[in-house]
Design a protein around this motif. Sequence first.
Motif, PDB file in Angstrom:
ATOM      1  N   ALA A 150     -55.015  31.076  32.810  1.00 54.43           N
ATOM      2  CA  ALA A 150     -55.802  29.923  32.393  1.00 54.43           C
ATOM      3  C   ALA A 150     -56.318  30.089  30.975  1.00 54.43           C
ATOM      4  CB  ALA A 150     -56.969  29.717  33.359  1.00 54.43           C
ATOM      5  N   GLY A 151     -56.797  31.308  30.660  1.00 50.88           N
ATOM      6  CA  GLY A 151     -57.233  31.547  29.289  1.00 50.88           C
ATOM      7  C   GLY A 151     -56.106  31.357  28.301  1.00 50.88           C
ATOM      8  N   LEU A 152     -54.918  31.851  28.654  1.00 53.67           N
ATOM      9  CA  LEU A 152     -53.756  31.680  27.788  1.00 53.67           C
ATOM     10  C   LEU A 152     -53.392  30.214  27.663  1.00 53.67           C
ATOM     11  CD1 LEU A 152     -51.476  33.099  26.181  1.00 53.67           C
ATOM     12  CD2 LEU A 152     -50.145  33.121  28.311  1.00 53.67           C
ATOM     13  N   GLY A 205     -48.753  30.480  33.964  1.00 57.26           N
ATOM     14  CA  GLY A 205     -48.995  31.517  34.950  1.00 57.26           C
ATOM     15  C   GLY A 205     -48.559  31.102  36.333  1.00 57.26           C
ATOM     16  N   VAL A 206     -48.114  32.083  37.120  1.00 59.25           N
ATOM     17  CA  VAL A 206     -47.755  31.869  38.519  1.00 59.25           C
ATOM     18  C   VAL A 206     -48.425  32.952  39.346  1.00 59.25           C
ATOM     19  CG1 VAL A 206     -45.886  31.813  40.216  1.00 59.25           C
ATOM     20  CG2 VAL A 206     -45.535  30.778  37.962  1.00 59.25           C
ATOM     21  N   VAL A 207     -49.031  32.553  40.456  1.00 60.36           N
ATOM     22  CA  VAL A 207     -49.633  33.480  41.418  1.00 60.36           C
ATOM     23  C   VAL A 207     -48.783  33.458  42.675  1.00 60.36           C
ATOM     24  CG1 VAL A 207     -51.665  33.972  42.836  1.00 60.36           C
ATOM     25  CG2 VAL A 207     -51.953  33.109  40.502  1.00 60.36           C
ATOM     26  N   LEU A 208     -48.425  34.642  43.184  1.00 56.88           N
ATOM     27  CA  LEU A 208     -47.588  34.707  44.373  1.00 56.88           C
ATOM     28  C   LEU A 208     -47.935  35.952  45.178  1.00 56.88           C
ATOM     29  CD1 LEU A 208     -45.146  37.055  43.716  1.00 56.88           C
ATOM     30  CD2 LEU A 208     -44.533  35.271  42.092  1.00 56.88           C
ATOM     31  N   PRO A 209     -47.588  36.034  46.455  1.00 50.51           N
ATOM     32  CA  PRO A 209     -46.948  35.002  47.288  1.00 50.51           C
ATOM     33  C   PRO A 209     -47.968  34.184  48.068  1.00 50.51           C
ATOM     34  CG  PRO A 209     -46.941  37.057  48.487  1.00 50.51           C
ATOM     35  CD  PRO A 209     -47.656  37.327  47.176  1.00 50.51           C
ATOM     36  N   HIS A 210     -49.233  34.268  47.715  1.00 48.78           N
ATOM     37  CA  HIS A 210     -50.272  33.531  48.415  1.00 48.78           C
ATOM     38  C   HIS A 210     -51.562  33.616  47.601  1.00 48.78           C
ATOM     39  CE1 HIS A 210     -51.865  37.476  49.395  1.00 48.78           C
ATOM     40  NE2 HIS A 210     -50.685  37.801  49.894  1.00 48.78           N
ATOM     41  N   ALA A 211     -52.467  32.690  47.884  1.00 46.19           N
ATOM     42  CA  ALA A 211     -53.817  32.817  47.339  1.00 46.19           C
ATOM     43  C   ALA A 211     -54.585  33.841  48.164  1.00 46.19           C
ATOM     44  CB  ALA A 211     -54.528  31.457  47.385  1.00 46.19           C
ATOM     45  N   LEU A 212     -55.661  34.353  47.604  1.00 46.11           N
ATOM     46  CA  LEU A 212     -56.490  35.331  48.302  1.00 46.11           C
ATOM     47  C   LEU A 212     -57.531  34.582  49.119  1.00 46.11           C
ATOM     48  CD1 LEU A 212     -56.959  37.930  45.421  1.00 46.11           C
ATOM     49  CD2 LEU A 212     -55.286  37.965  47.282  1.00 46.11           C
ATOM     50  N   ILE A 213     -57.205  34.357  50.381  1.00 48.28           N
ATOM     51  CA  ILE A 213     -58.070  33.612  51.288  1.00 48.28           C
ATOM     52  C   ILE A 213     -58.218  34.425  52.568  1.00 48.28           C
ATOM     53  CG2 ILE A 213     -58.347  31.505  52.646  1.00 48.28           C
ATOM     54  CD1 ILE A 213     -56.630  30.065  50.550  1.00 48.28           C
ATOM     55  N   VAL A 270     -41.963  32.347  32.084  1.00 48.62           N
ATOM     56  CA  VAL A 270     -43.364  32.345  32.515  1.00 48.62           C
ATOM     57  C   VAL A 270     -44.053  33.588  31.932  1.00 48.62           C
ATOM     58  CG1 VAL A 270     -44.937  32.436  34.482  1.00 48.62           C
ATOM     59  CG2 VAL A 270     -42.813  31.098  34.634  1.00 48.62           C
ATOM     60  N   PRO A 271     -45.132  33.432  31.183  1.00 53.29           N
ATOM     61  CA  PRO A 271     -45.718  34.600  30.512  1.00 53.29           C
ATOM     62  C   PRO A 271     -46.564  35.507  31.398  1.00 53.29           C
ATOM     63  CG  PRO A 271     -46.873  32.608  29.873  1.00 53.29           C
ATOM     64  CD  PRO A 271     -45.710  32.166  30.700  1.00 53.29           C
ATOM     65  N   ILE A 272     -47.187  34.980  32.455  1.00 55.24           N
ATOM     66  CA  ILE A 272     -48.048  35.797  33.303  1.00 55.24           C
ATOM     67  C   ILE A 272     -47.725  35.531  34.769  1.00 55.24           C
ATOM     68  CG2 ILE A 272     -50.412  36.346  34.001  1.00 55.24           C
ATOM     69  CD1 ILE A 272     -51.376  35.521  31.274  1.00 55.24           C
ATOM     70  N   VAL A 273     -47.390  36.580  35.484  1.00 53.17           N
ATOM     71  CA  VAL A 273     -47.183  36.486  36.934  1.00 53.17           C
ATOM     72  C   VAL A 273     -48.130  37.461  37.610  1.00 53.17           C
ATOM     73  CG1 VAL A 273     -45.572  36.729  38.854  1.00 53.17           C
ATOM     74  CG2 VAL A 273     -44.749  35.838  36.652  1.00 53.17           C
ATOM     75  N   GLN A 274     -48.920  36.957  38.532  1.00 55.26           N
ATOM     76  CA  GLN A 274     -49.810  37.795  39.334  1.00 55.26           C
ATOM     77  C   GLN A 274     -49.228  37.929  40.723  1.00 55.26           C
ATOM     78  OE1 GLN A 274     -53.999  36.602  39.626  1.00 55.26           O
ATOM     79  NE2 GLN A 274     -53.922  37.191  41.790  1.00 55.26           N
ATOM     80  N   ALA A 275     -48.859  39.141  41.103  1.00 55.85           N
ATOM     81  CA  ALA A 275     -48.280  39.395  42.421  1.00 55.85           C
ATOM     82  C   ALA A 275     -49.326  40.079  43.288  1.00 55.85           C
ATOM     83  CB  ALA A 275     -47.033  40.261  42.296  1.00 55.85           C
ATOM     84  N   ASN A 276     -49.799  39.387  44.310  1.00 57.86           N
ATOM     85  CA  ASN A 276     -50.776  39.945  45.235  1.00 57.86           C
ATOM     86  C   ASN A 276     -50.027  40.770  46.278  1.00 57.86           C
ATOM     87  OD1 ASN A 276     -52.965  38.589  43.975  1.00 57.86           O
ATOM     88  ND2 ASN A 276     -52.491  36.731  45.112  1.00 57.86           N
ATOM     89  N   MET A 277     -50.134  42.077  46.175  1.00 57.12           N
ATOM     90  CA  MET A 277     -49.371  42.952  47.051  1.00 57.12           C
ATOM     91  C   MET A 277     -50.059  43.108  48.397  1.00 57.12           C
ATOM     92  SD  MET A 277     -46.517  43.996  45.579  1.00 57.12           S
ATOM     93  CE  MET A 277     -46.399  42.218  45.298  1.00 57.12           C
ATOM     94  N   GLY A 278     -49.564  42.362  49.375  1.00 53.49           N
ATOM     95  CA  GLY A 278     -50.115  42.406  50.720  1.00 53.49           C
ATOM     96  C   GLY A 278     -51.067  41.249  50.956  1.00 53.49           C
ATOM     97  N   ILE A 279     -51.352  40.994  52.226  1.00 53.02           N
ATOM     98  CA  ILE A 279     -52.331  39.976  52.554  1.00 53.02           C
ATOM     99  C   ILE A 279     -53.686  40.429  52.051  1.00 53.02           C
ATOM    100  CG2 ILE A 279     -51.050  39.126  54.562  1.00 53.02           C
ATOM    101  CD1 ILE A 279     -52.898  40.794  56.324  1.00 53.02           C
TER     102      ILE A 279
END
Length: 444
Positions: free
Chosen positions: A143-145, A158-166, A287-296
Amino acid sequence: MSLLSHLARRDFLKLGAGAAVGLALPRPALASTEGKAKQVILVNLTGGLSHLDSLDMKPEAPAEVRGEFTPRQTTLPGVQICEHLPLLAARMRHWALVRSLSHGENGHLPGTHRLLTGSTMPNQRQTDLDNVLSRRDWPCYAAGLNHLRPRKDGIPNGVVLPHALIEGPLTWPGQHAGFLGPGADPMLVAQDPSAPNFKMDAFALPDGTDPVRVEGRRGLLEQLESTGTGDPAFRDHQRRAFELLNSGRVAGAFRLDREPNKIRDRYGRNQFGQSLLLARRLIESGVPIVQANMGIVQSWDTHVDNWGKLKTRLLPWLDQSLAALVDELDALGRLSETLVVVSGEFGRTPKVSTLPGETIPGRDHWARVYSGLFAGGGVVGGRVIGKSDRSGTSPVTTSYTPFDIGATIYRALGVDPESEIRDPQNRPTRVCPGTPMDILFQNK
């Protein structure tokens, strides 16, 4: 699901002019900063990796500190890591291992906000139920970028995967654009890339949609823009949707079925592996920024059965997927332009404990010292930076915070962390308060 459906999930992105707080804020000129990276992959070990059972083991410590695993020698003389990370141990030439990360927030939610934004949560609340995702949050890196360097080519910043942190009623803070408004939110992939039916149909028109009618709407949007008619924030959302539909490069990145089976197998046929494969494909698409959430959410939050969870799933999956990622980036000539950051929001307590009512021990939250990995994007690999004390309790050398990680990410992408943005009170402030970790890029 459409893109808008994904982004609307649990208030991850609320579209509409009323929520677009940040869209009307002035965008300052970007400070001139040379960055060596074109992309960043942030591997988020959500819940907090135990440094004592992975990257900073203490084999000489008492049993209640050292835990159950045995260290193994890496390719770096005198440097050992966990026996369950053999592929990482063999590839340490690529990695800078930082053993003196530290901050003062032991809570998952505010700690995650620090990791994902590089800043303290504004107006931090008293309880977890209050510290949920909010438009008061600081903006995440994408978002800052996007705010400082907006683009019009249909490729999300930016892309966040494979899920949001909920987790139940809690949607963790720091995951979106916060006070900059939904127009700067990253794209959310709310599906497991390892699922047989994985597809991202945000790039396809809904069934029954007339393409001619869509083109008519695009023409109408262009007319409104030329005359200044209509709400600017809503027009901006529409424009982004049209740009996304036209972005064949990004759409193609989600076609994991086109990837050779041997490559998919190399990453691992699990959520970790296929998420990092998808991350690699997305950065190849621009895509310049990818955030990969490793695990639930809280996968690494090993209060109970710490060693069983690490041994049977978490460490082997991470080891295999990180090895495949750096091997491929290196072979494709992309490692030098892709900064890879691997970190959780904190580490785990030096002393083993057993929760009331449980029989299998684990470790609790510990932010005073923990470890992270950095590779690519100009990082000088093959070394260890920083040191903790004999029990892994505190740093005994210079420590580095999540704010410094954030400043490093921005600087690597050519964004000065001192670049000005405006807070909800329209006051000028730095996009990130940290100091770039220059030591990562210094050959010494």
